[in-house]
Design a protein around this motif. Structure first.
Motif, mmCIF file in Angstrom:
data_model
loop_
_atom_site.group_PDB
_atom_site.id
_atom_site.type_symbol
_atom_site.label_atom_id
_atom_site.label_comp_id
_atom_site.label_asym_id
_atom_site.label_seq_id
_atom_site.Cartn_x
_atom_site.Cartn_y
_atom_site.Cartn_z
ATOM 1 N N SER A 142 0.826 -1.267 -0.168
ATOM 2 C CA SER A 142 0.047 0.047 -0.027
ATOM 3 C C SER A 142 1.015 1.315 0.099
ATOM 4 C CB SER A 142 -0.983 -0.102 1.189
ATOM 5 O OG SER A 142 -1.947 0.886 1.102
ATOM 6 N N VAL A 143 2.025 1.278 0.842
ATOM 7 C CA VAL A 143 2.913 2.273 0.885
ATOM 8 C C VAL A 143 3.667 2.677 -0.687
ATOM 9 C CG1 VAL A 143 5.009 3.168 1.975
ATOM 10 C CG2 VAL A 143 3.454 2.189 3.285
ATOM 11 N N SER A 144 3.941 1.562 -1.210
ATOM 12 C CA SER A 144 4.786 1.699 -2.326
ATOM 13 C C SER A 144 4.135 1.570 -3.736
ATOM 14 C CB SER A 144 5.849 0.485 -2.582
ATOM 15 O OG SER A 144 5.276 -0.766 -2.507
ATOM 16 N N GLY A 145 2.809 1.208 -3.770
ATOM 17 C CA GLY A 145 2.183 1.192 -5.158
ATOM 18 C C GLY A 145 2.247 2.558 -5.865
ATOM 19 N N SER A 146 2.202 2.786 -6.881
ATOM 20 C CA SER A 146 2.312 4.154 -7.623
ATOM 21 C C SER A 146 3.332 5.078 -7.047
ATOM 22 C CB SER A 146 1.190 4.706 -7.758
ATOM 23 O OG SER A 146 0.194 3.795 -8.443
ATOM 24 N N ALA A 147 4.549 4.446 -6.648
ATOM 25 C CA ALA A 147 5.820 5.259 -5.665
ATOM 26 C C ALA A 147 4.898 6.107 -4.527
ATOM 27 C CB ALA A 147 6.482 6.018 -6.676
ATOM 28 N N GLY A 148 3.874 5.648 -3.902
ATOM 29 C CA GLY A 148 3.486 6.338 -2.677
ATOM 30 C C GLY A 148 3.008 7.457 -3.083
ATOM 31 N N GLN A 149 2.601 7.599 -4.653
ATOM 32 C CA GLN A 149 2.025 9.010 -5.038
ATOM 33 C C GLN A 149 0.416 9.067 -4.922
ATOM 34 O OE1 GLN A 149 5.300 10.708 -7.897
ATOM 35 N NE2 GLN A 149 4.500 8.378 -8.187
ATOM 36 N N LEU A 150 -0.054 8.556 -3.891
ATOM 37 C CA LEU A 150 -1.663 8.259 -3.595
ATOM 38 C C LEU A 150 -2.070 9.090 -2.616
ATOM 39 C CD1 LEU A 150 -2.018 4.636 -4.402
ATOM 40 C CD2 LEU A 150 -2.007 6.258 -6.154
ATOM 41 N N GLU A 163 16.670 8.554 -6.489
ATOM 42 C CA GLU A 163 17.726 8.746 -7.316
ATOM 43 C C GLU A 163 17.235 9.697 -8.673
ATOM 44 O OE1 GLU A 163 20.604 6.765 -10.356
ATOM 45 O OE2 GLU A 163 19.428 5.561 -9.295
ATOM 46 N N ILE A 164 17.838 11.017 -8.698
ATOM 47 C CA ILE A 164 17.244 12.090 -9.458
ATOM 48 C C ILE A 164 18.386 12.074 -10.664
ATOM 49 C CG2 ILE A 164 16.928 14.406 -9.946
ATOM 50 C CD1 ILE A 164 15.121 13.734 -7.565
ATOM 51 N N HIS A 165 17.584 11.703 -11.834
ATOM 52 C CA HIS A 165 18.358 11.672 -13.192
ATOM 53 C C HIS A 165 18.681 12.963 -13.716
ATOM 54 C CE1 HIS A 165 17.525 7.676 -12.509
ATOM 55 N NE2 HIS A 165 16.139 7.877 -12.584
ATOM 56 N N GLY A 166 19.461 12.979 -14.732
ATOM 57 C CA GLY A 166 19.795 14.152 -15.272
ATOM 58 C C GLY A 166 18.784 15.095 -15.977
ATOM 59 N N ASP A 167 17.676 14.383 -16.366
ATOM 60 C CA ASP A 167 16.566 15.107 -16.838
ATOM 61 C C ASP A 167 15.471 15.596 -15.781
ATOM 62 O OD1 ASP A 167 15.498 12.642 -16.176
ATOM 63 O OD2 ASP A 167 14.526 12.167 -18.191
ATOM 64 N N GLY A 168 15.871 15.371 -14.547
ATOM 65 C CA GLY A 168 15.141 15.837 -13.286
ATOM 66 C C GLY A 168 14.277 14.981 -12.893
ATOM 67 N N GLN A 169 13.973 13.697 -13.676
ATOM 68 C CA GLN A 169 12.908 12.852 -13.300
ATOM 69 C C GLN A 169 13.547 11.938 -12.168
ATOM 70 O OE1 GLN A 169 10.065 12.863 -13.993
ATOM 71 N NE2 GLN A 169 9.793 13.145 -16.171
ATOM 72 N N GLY A 170 12.661 11.642 -11.130
ATOM 73 C CA GLY A 170 13.293 10.815 -10.073
ATOM 74 C C GLY A 170 12.719 9.329 -9.962
ATOM 75 N N SER A 171 13.728 8.459 -9.519
ATOM 76 C CA SER A 171 13.308 6.928 -9.341
ATOM 77 C C SER A 171 13.393 6.568 -7.978
ATOM 78 C CB SER A 171 14.074 5.966 -10.116
ATOM 79 O OG SER A 171 13.829 5.908 -11.417
ATOM 80 N N ALA A 172 12.300 6.146 -7.195
ATOM 81 C CA ALA A 172 12.149 5.722 -5.808
ATOM 82 C C ALA A 172 12.148 4.309 -5.306
ATOM 83 C CB ALA A 172 11.361 6.850 -5.210
ATOM 84 N N THR A 173 12.515 3.955 -4.539
ATOM 85 C CA THR A 173 12.156 2.821 -3.713
ATOM 86 C C THR A 173 11.665 3.196 -2.468
ATOM 87 O OG1 THR A 173 14.413 2.375 -3.106
ATOM 88 C CG2 THR A 173 13.804 1.134 -4.969
ATOM 89 N N PRO A 174 10.866 2.119 -1.837
ATOM 90 C CA PRO A 174 10.201 2.707 -0.335
ATOM 91 C C PRO A 174 11.324 2.955 0.530
ATOM 92 C CG PRO A 174 9.494 0.412 -1.054
ATOM 93 C CD PRO A 174 10.466 0.901 -2.125
ATOM 94 N N THR A 175 10.864 3.866 1.321
ATOM 95 C CA THR A 175 11.672 4.165 2.392
ATOM 96 C C THR A 175 10.665 3.958 3.860
ATOM 97 O OG1 THR A 175 13.076 5.660 1.648
ATOM 98 C CG2 THR A 175 12.907 6.008 4.029
ATOM 99 N N ILE A 176 11.231 3.061 4.715
ATOM 100 C CA ILE A 176 10.264 3.049 5.797
ATOM 101 C C ILE A 176 11.180 3.107 6.978
ATOM 102 C CG2 ILE A 176 8.765 1.164 7.129
ATOM 103 C CD1 ILE A 176 7.870 1.647 4.320
ATOM 104 N N VAL A 177 10.864 4.058 8.084
ATOM 105 C CA VAL A 177 11.279 4.291 9.414
ATOM 106 C C VAL A 177 10.395 3.948 10.409
ATOM 107 C CG1 VAL A 177 12.775 6.047 8.219
ATOM 108 C CG2 VAL A 177 10.636 6.889 9.373
ATOM 109 N N ALA A 178 10.962 3.917 11.662
ATOM 110 C CA ALA A 178 10.035 3.753 12.924
ATOM 111 C C ALA A 178 10.514 4.825 13.845
ATOM 112 C CB ALA A 178 10.500 2.392 13.825
#
Lengths: 494, 494
Positions: B252-260, B322-337
């Motif tokens: 639920s946290v990571s689907g659509s890169a959490g952009q919900l 990670e932010i690429h040269g064109d400004g687009q970013g790729s993410a994997t989930p970050t979970i903290v406590a």
């Protein structure tokens, strides 16, 4: 008068949850207890009201009855439970959009509400009036900002209401009175208050609506402001029953000294209508009526003078407004006539509401494009009225009705807009500036919806569902049920 | 791009009446035509959407299907006619409040609506999404302010929608696209526009809501803004199905890169839950997902760094952006406590929504008074979720559910808030700042009510009544009828 606003707000907040949780019969009994108490104290309350507002005893007794019956209607509404708008979607693994969970939705109370009372209905739109009845019915504690025009009546009515609610077992803080504009504004701004309602002038309503919208957490605000309630009579209607129309018009304009939000401010008539004399003689028979208070009397006198002094205004019946030594005023109806052309030329002067027993006949040619003129002349109104002949039909009439629907919340036929019935289908509201929020009504049982918001439960076990959403339905409320296995019916057949 | 706003507003205004007057089957067929056209152009539209938003093909195909089905659901809603809320009071000379006239009330379209599209659902909350579908179903022309995150998709979808509506015989001006914040604001301010809707950030939604409220004639504005969607799991739930909860949470946290807007931002767990490893290993399996656009990627990276740098934050799975040269970013989930105490201490830092695949476990003692803490921690939310044991009950659980009802529009049990079902009972809205207006929903068939207002006809001849109010009921809509001779039932028995 000193008042501890912090204590009042704390009490309303503290009452919110337990009052929201009252079972339908308990809450309904409390509303009926308030109605009974008002009627039991009618002699005293009506006496104070006569003194403070100048309104007549029959009108005030009728208004108190209406106020009590209104509370009983809302008691019925609470017990019937349809207002909760319960919707239940059965879980459906084969739903057209993928697995559909069990979802159940109903309406819950918003929390404490501040109601700003009106001057012109000391019972029906004041302390125990429609806003209070609908908010209490919804399960919201009420903080009532009393109107300065009837302070002693407000104080006594508030005691009667609060005592009746306490006697019916409702939590302390369910109903409280505050006085003074400053206190009302402070309450409206407080984070513990979740909605506001108001009946009064456009400037005051606008100021309060802006305050509600500008809060850190904005809240809904339901203001009923100004309305001029145009009436249109066709030649066929006049031919059939001109005298009845003339008499009805004067009665509607002059009742309660014209101090009603639904008073017909304009009556459109074709040239040659021949109703001058009937209107003038009916107006001449109306006895002087005290205005509500010195401020309103002074404002009405000024407004009347401006209209009488406008070029092109023809006097049908001059009437009068006499201001006494104590500032109180007594008025008889003033009826004037203008041509449609004059109304258009002097629109900035003539179109503003005159709060008192003044109304303007607007005379027009038989072929005037009234439907096209309405949007140029009028902003939103509470009402608009058409008097047509018994078998009259046709494009012009239909076009007029259509455009009136766009400019008003209630469109009447062969009647008069004053004397609003309190019924399930009543609509008392309309596009700005008739109200701040034309998706609601302040009269009739639909008014309860203003103080509710939807909440959905998804996948909840029966034990944790609120009563109206349980499959066992212990309150016996109407539940709209969408069973599993339904598809999108109509679209798939199209 | 040049756009002639005056021409667009004139066209919407000109379309309003004839579109409002379309018969149910004609309007429904038009909605179905839009659905069909979207599906017929799915390959092209999904291709553009993948390119412009970085969202995956299965998600986008599913979203396009949802968008089409949503339009068909509203077609059903229009034909069924219950949304018109028709109420008919029979005339009753013996009504308890005096003579009751014949009053008939239903809901009419508000007029042209401006919808501000969202970035994160390029179909379902964009050009042809729920706001558009519900406004068109209500009979309101739509001016759609496209989101800058998917300009070509907006342009092509708008063509598909407008062509389908024209092909179905709807008036020109029924659907139009504008682009750019300045144009959107100008449209929202225009007197011909009668309502607004929006899905996006709190600052943008607040700005637009303030503009709508400050107009000379204010209009309703339905904004869906921010939500952190807290989830609470009890020890009993963890004992029963801890691994399932851990896996569901990460999905639920990571689907659509959490952009919900319904992404669970916080998961409350008792100390000793033992889910760290299950959560970390599930998060480690999530592939990098492109963020919607450079602005969102940069904002997420900054927010993530602030959270990771906050004292007391323990990393469960670090993930990356990670932010690429064109400004687009790729993410994997970050979970903290964090501990509950840390959350309270660092509330100003930690409680703000992180729009992306980041979520915070909140660890608390077994006896933490969660129900009392919710009001201290959270403003309004779209959702709140409880995971409890199968036969768990008792005061603490009930108290928690009760307080969550007060803070959210949807309360879920043993599920996850992402993936909102489109059904009659769905509620997608909640107290500020989840929405600007928590008495409405933007998902589900109840969303149509946002774009309607009531009008009553009093004493109207059958010939002049609109179809839904006629006694003959030519459209066959549900009519709630109050017969003559009814009294106030419940109150009189009390």
């Amino acid at each position: 008068m000193t008042q501890d606003l912090e204590a009042i707000l704390t009490a309303a907040d503290a009452a919110a949850r337990s009052f929201a949780d009252t079972e339908p019969h308990a809450r309904a009994k409390a509303l009926v207890a308030v109605a009974d108490a008002l009627e039991a104290n009618a002699d005293e309350l009506v006496g104070i009201a006569m003194d403070e507002t100048g309104l007549g005893e029959p009108r005030l007794r009728g208004e108190l009855t209406r106020t009590a019956v209104q509370l009983r209607l809302f008691a019925d509404t609470v017990v019937a439970g349809a207002y909760l708008d319960v919707r239940i979607d059965a879980a459906d693994p084969g739903f057209v959009l993928g697995v559909r969970p069990d979802v159940r939705r109903y309406l819950v109370p918003l929390g404490p509400v501040v109601n700003f009372a009106a001057s012109n209905f000391p019972f029906a739109f004041s302390v125990a009036g429609g806003d209070t009845a609908s908010a209490l019915a919804a399960g919201c504690p009420v903080i009532l900002k009393g109107h300065s025009g009837h302070p002693e009546l407000s104080r006594r009515t508030a005691e009667v209401v609060a005592d009746a609610l306490a006697g019916a077992g409702m939590p302390a803080g369910t109903f409280q009175l505050v006085t003074g504009q400053e206190a009302g504004v402070a309450v409206l701004k407080d984070a513990r208050v979740k909605a506001g309602s108001f009946t009064g002038s456009i400037p005051a309503g606008r100021m309060l609506a802006d305050i509600a919208a500008a809060r850190p957490a904005p809240i809904p605000f339901f203001g009923e402001l100004g309305s001029v309630n145009p009436v249109f009579a066709t030649q066929a209607a006049i031919d059939e029953r001109g005298a009845v129309i003339a008499a009805g018009y004067v009665t509607s304009v002059s009742g309660s000294a014209g101090q009603l939000c639904t008073k017909p401010g304009f009556l459109f008539l074709p040239y040659g209508h021949g109703l001058d004399e009937a209107i003038a003689s009916a107006a001449a028979e109306v006895a002087p009526h005290r205005m509500l208070n010195p401020r309103i009397a002074a404002g009405y006198r000024q407004r009347r003078e401006v209209i009488l002094g406008t070029q092109g205004v023809r006097v049908i019946h001059a009437g009068d407004i006499e201001i006494h030594g104590d500032g109180q005023g007594s008025a008889t109806p003033t009826i004037v006539a203008v041509s449609l052309e004059t109304l258009l030329d002097e629109r900035d002067t003539l179109l503003e509401e005159a709060f008192g027993p003044l109304s303007i006949l607007v005379e027009h040619g038989a072929d005037a494009a009234l439907a096209e003129l309405v949007p140029q002349l009028f902003e939103g109104n509470l009402t608009a009225t058409v008097h047509a002949g018994g078998d009259e039909a046709g494009g012009a009439l239909e076009a007029l009705v259509r455009v009136l629907t766009e400019h008003a919340g209630r469109v009447l036929f062969d009647g008069w807009p004053t004397g609003v019935a309190v019924t399930p289908a009543m609509q008392h509201g309309g596009p700005w500036p008739a109200t701040t929020n034309d998706s609601s009504t302040s009269v009739g049982t639909a008014a309860i919806t203003r103080f509710l918001r939807p909440v959905a439960y998804q996948g909840a076990p029966e034990a944790l569902l609120p009563a109206p959403l349980k499959t066992a339905n212990p309150w016996g409320v109407p539940q709209s049920f969408s069973p599993a296995g339904e598809s999108v019916h109509w679209g798939s057949k199209a």
